[in-house]
Write an enzyme that holds these catalytic residues in place. Structure first.
Site, PDB file in Angstrom:
ATOM      1  N   GLU A   1      82.569  87.597 172.975  1.00 22.42           N
ATOM      2  CA  GLU A   1      80.874  87.577 172.282  1.00 22.42           C
ATOM      3  C   GLU A   1      80.608  88.614 172.935  1.00 22.42           C
ATOM      4  O   GLU A   1      80.469  89.671 173.359  1.00 22.42           O
ATOM      5  CB  GLU A   1      80.795  85.902 172.917  1.00 22.42           C
ATOM      6  CG  GLU A   1      80.677  86.273 174.495  1.00 22.42           C
ATOM      7  CD  GLU A   1      81.683  85.659 175.121  1.00 22.42           C
ATOM      8  OE1 GLU A   1      83.263  85.817 174.030  1.00 22.42           O
ATOM      9  OE2 GLU A   1      81.555  84.898 175.722  1.00 22.42           O
TER      10      GLU A   1
ATOM     11  N   LYS B   1      89.098  79.105 183.478  1.00 25.21           N
ATOM     12  CA  LYS B   1      90.019  79.168 182.391  1.00 25.21           C
ATOM     13  C   LYS B   1      90.627  78.701 184.009  1.00 25.21           C
ATOM     14  O   LYS B   1      92.171  78.501 183.280  1.00 25.21           O
ATOM     15  CB  LYS B   1      90.240  80.797 182.175  1.00 25.21           C
ATOM     16  CG  LYS B   1      88.698  81.541 182.079  1.00 25.21           C
ATOM     17  CD  LYS B   1      88.214  80.446 180.529  1.00 25.21           C
ATOM     18  CE  LYS B   1      86.875  81.250 180.385  1.00 25.21           C
ATOM     19  NZ  LYS B   1      86.548  80.137 179.668  1.00 25.21           N
TER      20      LYS B   1
ATOM     21  N   ASP C   1      86.748  75.471 177.006  1.00 29.10           N
ATOM     22  CA  ASP C   1      86.169  76.967 177.542  1.00 29.10           C
ATOM     23  C   ASP C   1      84.525  76.126 179.024  1.00 29.10           C
ATOM     24  O   ASP C   1      84.108  77.078 179.271  1.00 29.10           O
ATOM     25  CB  ASP C   1      84.528  77.000 176.607  1.00 29.10           C
ATOM     26  CG  ASP C   1      84.065  77.834 175.758  1.00 29.10           C
ATOM     27  OD1 ASP C   1      83.007  77.926 175.806  1.00 29.10           O
ATOM     28  OD2 ASP C   1      84.269  79.759 177.075  1.00 29.10           O
TER      29      ASP C   1
ATOM     30  N   ASP D   1      89.118  79.048 174.183  1.00 29.70           N
ATOM     31  CA  ASP D   1      87.801  79.893 174.499  1.00 29.70           C
ATOM     32  C   ASP D   1      88.599  81.134 174.972  1.00 29.70           C
ATOM     33  O   ASP D   1      88.961  80.647 176.316  1.00 29.70           O
ATOM     34  CB  ASP D   1      87.003  79.661 174.445  1.00 29.70           C
ATOM     35  CG  ASP D   1      85.971  80.976 174.247  1.00 29.70           C
ATOM     36  OD1 ASP D   1      84.613  81.390 174.723  1.00 29.70           O
ATOM     37  OD2 ASP D   1      86.681  82.293 173.432  1.00 29.70           O
ATOM     38  N   ASN D   2      88.454  82.052 175.235  1.00 23.60           N
ATOM     39  CA  ASN D   2      88.502  82.839 176.197  1.00 23.60           C
ATOM     40  C   ASN D   2      90.361  83.309 176.919  1.00 23.60           C
ATOM     41  O   ASN D   2      90.763  83.814 177.663  1.00 23.60           O
ATOM     42  CB  ASN D   2      87.947  82.544 177.505  1.00 23.60           C
ATOM     43  CG  ASN D   2      86.698  82.916 176.902  1.00 23.60           C
ATOM     44  OD1 ASN D   2      85.886  81.971 177.365  1.00 23.60           O
ATOM     45  ND2 ASN D   2      85.993  84.129 176.508  1.00 23.60           N
TER      46      ASN D   2
END
Ligand SMILES: O=C(NCCCCCn1ccnc1)c1cc(-c2ccc(F)cc2)cc(O)c1O
Ligand SMILES: [Mg+2]
Length: 214
Positions: A199, A144, A141, A169-170
């Site tokens: 989120e 990236k 997380d 994540d993401n």
């Protein structure tokens, strides 16, 4: 008061959460992120997916890359069995300072080791510094564009074993396209996408769960 968002988030926790109650801590952060000021926590919706993967894996030793204010750190640590450990890596000292206080407020500090610095430098030192053989679970997380290099580093340092679960994540927003290509095209991973939302938002995002096959 509180000049930075992390400091305002800490204030919201100290005001609205119960000391020693992890659930109340991450709920207070979710309330803040949803109703006061958007914040880049994994959040409540993707957090339920994180919870279910964690419950399935039940890791003895887990790694988190990207602590931020410690929201997912607290979410993960609360589900760890007695004696299990979470190492979380944060590059930004200001984020780390707030995270330490939020982790302590939640009462999960005994399960958590927060390490400050660049993940690329810290990963190769994990074995010698923490006596780790390999990780059971890794939550990605952080930046990236570091997902692929750090995953390759974890492989090369022998920190992944047959069955290690990576959860990223993401992968849609902000996006980690190279990472998706890497884990989905590699014969060394069994990958699955969990569709969700960014989120505190209606924008699509999701988590990619990838099992290392050894
Ligand atoms: O950048 C993110 N995280 C990394 C933060 C810095 C990590 C520092 N570090 C720690 C260890 N090594 C390096 C992130 C961003 C967004 C987002 C989504 C939409 C938008 F419009 C703006 C932002 C949502 C997330 O859920 C995120 O996680
Ligand atoms: Mg994130």
């Amino acid at each position: 008061t509180g000049s930075t968002q992390p400091q305002r988030m800490l204030e919201a926790v100290q005001k609205n959460a119960t000391k020693g109650d992890p659930e109340s801590v991450f709920s207070a952060i979710d309330y803040y992120g949803r109703h006061k000021e958007w914040a880049m926590n994994v959040g409540d919706e993707k957090g339920l997916i994180l919870d279910s993967v964690l419950t399935e894996v039940n890791p003895s030793i887990a790694l988190e890359l990207g602590t931020y204010c410690g929201y997912s750190t607290v979410r993960i640590a609360r589900l760890l069995s007695p004696g299990s450990k979470l190492i979380t890596v944060e590059f930004n000292p200001a984020f780390a300072a707030v995270a330490r206080q939020i982790i302590a407020y939640a009462g999960v500090q005994d399960k958590v080791t927060l390490v400050e610095g660049p993940s690329g430098d810290l990963i190769p030192k994990m074995k010698e510094r923490f006596g780790i053989k390999s990780f059971d679970f890794v939550f990605l997380d952080h930046w990236k564009d570091r997902y692929v290099p750090d995953t390759k580093l974890l492989e090369d340092c022998g920190l992944l074993r047959k069955g290690t679960v990576l959860l990223a994540d993401n992968v849609i927003c902000p996006g980690a396209p190279e990472y998706l290509k890497y884990v989905r095209n590699s014969p060394r991973y069994e990958s699955r996408y969990f569709k969700s939302n960014l989120e505190y938002s209606k924008v699509e995002d999701g988590l990619e769960k990838s099992v290392f096959l050894g």
